[in-house]
Write an enzyme that holds these catalytic residues in place. Structure first.
Site, PDB file in Angstrom:
ATOM      1  CE1 TYR A  66      41.777  39.118  44.444  1.00  0.00           C
ATOM      2  CE2 TYR A  66      42.616  40.698  46.050  1.00  0.00           C
ATOM      3  CZ  TYR A  66      41.924  40.426  44.882  1.00  0.00           C
ATOM      4  OH  TYR A  66      41.389  41.457  44.145  1.00  0.00           O
ATOM      5  CB  CYS A  67      45.969  34.527  42.936  1.00  0.00           C
ATOM      6  SG  CYS A  67      46.641  33.124  43.858  1.00  0.00           S
ATOM      7  CB  THR A  68      42.074  32.229  40.455  1.00  0.00           C
ATOM      8  OG1 THR A  68      42.039  33.416  39.656  1.00  0.00           O
ATOM      9  CG2 THR A  68      40.809  31.418  40.188  1.00  0.00           C
TER      10      THR A  68
ATOM     11  CB  VAL B 148      38.928  34.509  44.457  1.00  0.00           C
ATOM     12  CG1 VAL B 148      37.561  35.185  44.439  1.00  0.00           C
ATOM     13  CG2 VAL B 148      40.022  35.556  44.560  1.00  0.00           C
TER      14      VAL B 148
END
Length: 325
Positions: A171-173, A200
């Protein structure tokens, strides 16, 4: 304020961020969706803290994701080489299952499922998913998960795992870094790769802070947003925040190691340092907004900023004389 992530085709990512009255923002992206090329645009809305978050128009063309060695050699146009995107609800189920099966705070790398945070270490410091190990990098291009030459590497959760059987959740932003990095891991032989669709911010909007600890780091002047900014219905943090603080490096002052009361970074007052760091109120006062005692004696010191304020453009401070002790 609303932020849109547009995809067309698989290699082309366009980020749009703009701020304005909510009704006007909604009208704009509804108009945009009338164009078939942007009909599937992913739009996310979050509040500006005070006035316009982006007071000036800025249009730039630059690589959104950079890795050592470049990305020209990566099979980004081949969907089979990228990870499988998971909807927020499915991601939620998998992370909850992982939390039930093992101690999410142990960083146990022998699990059949591993969560990778593909952001920077300072982003993890104010918020992350349960079970995600802190990235020991301050720039994405230095990320090296799964690239260890040795079988045992304490900083690499993918070292010495079964590449055929291990579920790797990334996951990342906003989801873009994960798409690119998944092709790197695929070329390294990892078979079961999954990403959080929309990142996210999209997850918090749909699922709230379930299995999420703290705030979300953002790269504009706001720096940090609580989950309720994305999902107003989720006003309470559902995880045990105090337990997380006791167990992890999370939410600790860069200078003294105490727990910070505000999950938001600040920049060092030394203009020539400008380090982004977490700091408790006592250390802000004692070190006059600096990140260390050396910076306190630097020739170009900016004034200590209170509360949520951020320093303005560097050129406004470049001719400052050294502040008196």
């Amino acid at each position: 304020m609303s932020k849109g992530l547009m995809r067309s085709p698989p290699l082309c990512f366009t980020i749009i961020q703009y701020s304005g009255p909510l009704a006007d923002a909604r009208s704009y992206f509804e108009w945009l969706r009338e164009d078939d090329r942007f009909s599937d645009i992913l739009v996310q809305i979050s509040p500006a803290l005070s006035g316009h978050a982006f007071p000036k128009l800025k249009v730039q063309f630059k690589p959104l994701v950079q890795v050592d060695g470049g990305i020209a050699h990566l099979p980004l146009l081949n969907p089979s080489m990228r990870a499988t995107p998971l909807e927020p609800s499915e991601w939620n189920k998998r992370v909850e299952a992982l939390s039930r099966s093992c101690d999410a705070f142990s960083g146990n790398v022998n699990s059949d499922c591993i969560i990778l945070d593909l952001r920077n270490g300072y982003e993890w410091d104010i918020g992350h998913f349960h079970g995600a190990q802190r990235p020991e990098v301050d720039c994405f291009r230095s990320t090296s998960f799964g690239l260890s030459e040795t079988e045992v590497n304490n900083s690499d959760p993918l070292a010495d795992v079964d590449k055929e059987k291990t579920d790797v959740l990334m996951y990342c932003t906003g989801g873009i870094r994960c798409d690119v990095y998944s092709t790197i891991l695929r070329k390294k032989g990892f078979k079961k790769l999954y990403t959080l669709k929309g990142g996210v911010s999209h997850y918090l909007e749909n699922e709230g802070p379930v299995e999420w600890i703290g705030n979300l780091f953002v790269f504009d002047s706001r720096l940090s947003l609580p989950p309720a900014s994305y999902n107003p219905r989720s006003t309470a943090q559902t995880c045990d925040l105090q337990h997380a603080i006791k167990k992890e490096k999370f939410a600790k002052c860069y200078l003294c190691g105490s727990v910070v009361q505000e999950l938001r970074h600040r920049n060092c007052a030394n203009l020539d340092c400008n380090l982004l760091f977490l700091c408790c109120s006592d250390c802000v006062s004692s070190f006059r907004g600096c990140c260390c005692s050396t910076c306190m004696t630097a020739p170009r010191l900016r004034p200590v900023l209170p509360g949520h304020q951020r320093y303005k453009k560097w050129h406004l401070y470049r001719d400052l004389e050294k502040q008196p002790s």
